[in-house]
Motif scaffolding. Structure first.
Motif, PDB file in Angstrom:
ATOM      1  N   UNK A  33       0.853  -1.188   0.000  1.00 49.77           N
ATOM      2  CA  UNK A  33       0.000   0.000   0.000  1.00 49.77           C
ATOM      3  C   UNK A  33       0.887   1.235   0.000  1.00 49.77           C
ATOM      4  N   UNK A  34       0.614   2.169  -0.894  1.00 55.69           N
ATOM      5  CA  UNK A  34       1.367   3.411  -0.937  1.00 55.69           C
ATOM      6  C   UNK A  34       0.837   4.380   0.120  1.00 55.69           C
ATOM      7  N   UNK A  35       1.716   5.221   0.671  1.00 55.60           N
ATOM      8  CA  UNK A  35       1.272   6.152   1.722  1.00 55.60           C
ATOM      9  C   UNK A  35       0.129   7.069   1.322  1.00 55.60           C
ATOM     10  N   UNK A  36       0.034   7.424   0.027  1.00 50.23           N
ATOM     11  CA  UNK A  36      -1.038   8.327  -0.399  1.00 50.23           C
ATOM     12  C   UNK A  36      -2.301   7.591  -0.841  1.00 50.23           C
ATOM     13  N   UNK A  37      -2.350   6.281  -0.643  1.00 47.80           N
ATOM     14  CA  UNK A  37      -3.512   5.474  -1.011  1.00 47.80           C
ATOM     15  C   UNK A  37      -4.566   5.592   0.097  1.00 47.80           C
ATOM     16  N   UNK A 153      12.050  15.657   8.022  1.00 48.66           N
ATOM     17  CA  UNK A 153      11.216  16.859   8.105  1.00 48.66           C
ATOM     18  C   UNK A 153      11.098  17.581   6.776  1.00 48.66           C
ATOM     19  N   UNK A 154      12.054  17.411   5.890  1.00 52.49           N
ATOM     20  CA  UNK A 154      12.005  18.103   4.601  1.00 52.49           C
ATOM     21  C   UNK A 154      11.127  17.380   3.579  1.00 52.49           C
ATOM     22  N   UNK A 155      10.678  16.170   3.903  1.00 54.95           N
ATOM     23  CA  UNK A 155       9.827  15.388   3.007  1.00 54.95           C
ATOM     24  C   UNK A 155       8.368  15.646   3.368  1.00 54.95           C
ATOM     25  N   UNK A 156       7.643  16.351   2.495  1.00 52.77           N
ATOM     26  CA  UNK A 156       6.264  16.740   2.792  1.00 52.77           C
ATOM     27  C   UNK A 156       5.234  15.762   2.242  1.00 52.77           C
ATOM     28  N   UNK A 157       5.650  14.601   1.823  1.00 49.48           N
ATOM     29  CA  UNK A 157       4.715  13.626   1.265  1.00 49.48           C
ATOM     30  C   UNK A 157       3.994  12.871   2.386  1.00 49.48           C
ATOM     31  N   UNK A 158       2.920  12.166   2.004  1.00 50.65           N
ATOM     32  CA  UNK A 158       2.185  11.348   2.964  1.00 50.65           C
ATOM     33  C   UNK A 158       3.104  10.328   3.624  1.00 50.65           C
ATOM     34  N   UNK A 159       2.869  10.073   4.909  1.00 50.31           N
ATOM     35  CA  UNK A 159       3.584   9.041   5.659  1.00 50.31           C
ATOM     36  C   UNK A 159       2.580   7.955   6.046  1.00 50.31           C
ATOM     37  N   UNK A 160       3.002   6.710   5.989  1.00 56.93           N
ATOM     38  CA  UNK A 160       2.150   5.578   6.350  1.00 56.93           C
ATOM     39  C   UNK A 160       2.852   4.727   7.395  1.00 56.93           C
ATOM     40  N   UNK A 161       2.150   4.463   8.494  1.00 48.56           N
ATOM     41  CA  UNK A 161       2.658   3.559   9.533  1.00 48.56           C
ATOM     42  C   UNK A 161       1.648   2.431   9.675  1.00 48.56           C
ATOM     43  N   UNK A 162       2.067   1.205   9.419  1.00 51.25           N
ATOM     44  CA  UNK A 162       1.172   0.053   9.550  1.00 51.25           C
ATOM     45  C   UNK A 162       1.604  -0.803  10.729  1.00 51.25           C
TER      46      UNK A 162
END
Length: 204
Positions: A33-37, A153-162
Motif C-alpha cells: 500500500x502506498x502512503x497516499x492510497x 522533516x524536509x519530506x512533505x509527502x504522505x507518511x504511512x505507519x502500519x
C-alpha cells in the motif's frame, strides 16, 4: 519469467514502440500500500480530531493554521499546529500529539496516515514519532507495538505507519522529536496537515 525478491516485472510495448506499460506481479504477497492510497481509510464521517494542544487564535482560519479540525478537512493547504500564541510552546510530550476519536468505535485499526504541513516552513514536523491508542474513551494510552520510527522533516509527502490491528476508540501520533527552523525551539511545536487511520486490508 524470472522473479526478484518474489516480484516479477512485466514490460509490454506496442508494435510501433510508442506505447509502453509496466505491470508488477507479487508472488506470495499482497501489493504494498502506498502512503497516499486512501482506499483503506476509516470513514472521515466517523472521526473527530483530538490533540494535546492547538493554536486557537481567532485569525487562525484566515491563516490556514490552527485548530485540530484542520487535519480532517481534506484541504492540504490548512494545518493544525500546537499553541504558539503569546510565546506558548509545547515542550512537554503530552502536548505534542494529534489524533482522532472514532465516534462509532471501537474499531479495528491497522495503520495511520500522516501528511506534514504543506504551506510555509516545515516547523513542527515530527522527526521521530510513536503511535498510541485507547481501547475506550476513558482508558489509558497504550503504545502500539512496533509503531515507532523517524521521518525526514524536509519530506512533505504522505507518511504511512502500519501495524498489527488493534481495537481502538482513539488513536494518536506523538511528535517525540520535532523540527523547527530555529533549532533552539526544536521539540517545542508540532504540526499536521491531514491525519487518517486505516483498517486491515481484509476489512475493505
Amino acid at each position: 519469467l524470472p522473479a526478484y525478491n518474489d516480484v516479477i516485472l512485466v514490460i509490454t510495448e506496442s508494435e510501433n514502440h510508442l506505447v509502453r506499460d509496466t505491470f508488477t506481479i507479487y508472488l506470495g504477497q499482497e501489493k504494498p500500500v502506498e502512503p497516499d492510497d486512501d482506499s483503506f481509510d476509516y470513514p472521515l464521517s466517523s472521526l473527530s480530531a483530538i490533540s494535546g494542544s492547538e493554536y486557537g487564535n481567532t485569525d487562525s482560519a484566515a491563516n490556514n493554521e490552527g485548530h485540530d479540525g484542520f487535519v480532517l478537512d481534506e484541504t492540504p493547504e490548512t494545518h493544525w499546529h500546537t499553541d504558539w500564541d503569546n510565546g506558548a510552546v509545547a515542550d512537554q510530550l503530552e502536548e505534542r500529539w494529534i489524533g482522532v476519536n472514532i465516534t462509532d468505535g471501537p474499531a479495528e485499526i491497522a495503520g495511520i496516515r500522516y501528511l506534514p504541513r504543506q504551506s510555509g516552513n516545515t516547523n513542527g514536523s515530527p522527526t521521530e514519532y510513536k503511535v498510541q491508542y485507547k481501547a475506550t474513551d476513558n482508558g489509558n494510552w497504550i503504545d502500539v507495538p512496533g509503531a515507532t520510527g523517524t521521518w525526514n522533516a524536509s519530506d512533505r509527502s504522505w507518511k504511512l505507519v502500519t501495524f498489527e490491528p488493534v481495537m481502538a476508540k482513539q488513536i494518536r501520533v506523538l511528535g517525540v522529536q520535532t523540527y523547527c527552523d530555529n533549532s533552539a525551539e526544536a521539540n517545542m511545536h508540532m504540526s499536521c496537515s491531514e491525519f487518517r487511520v486505516t483498517v486491515p486490508r481484509t476489512a475493505v
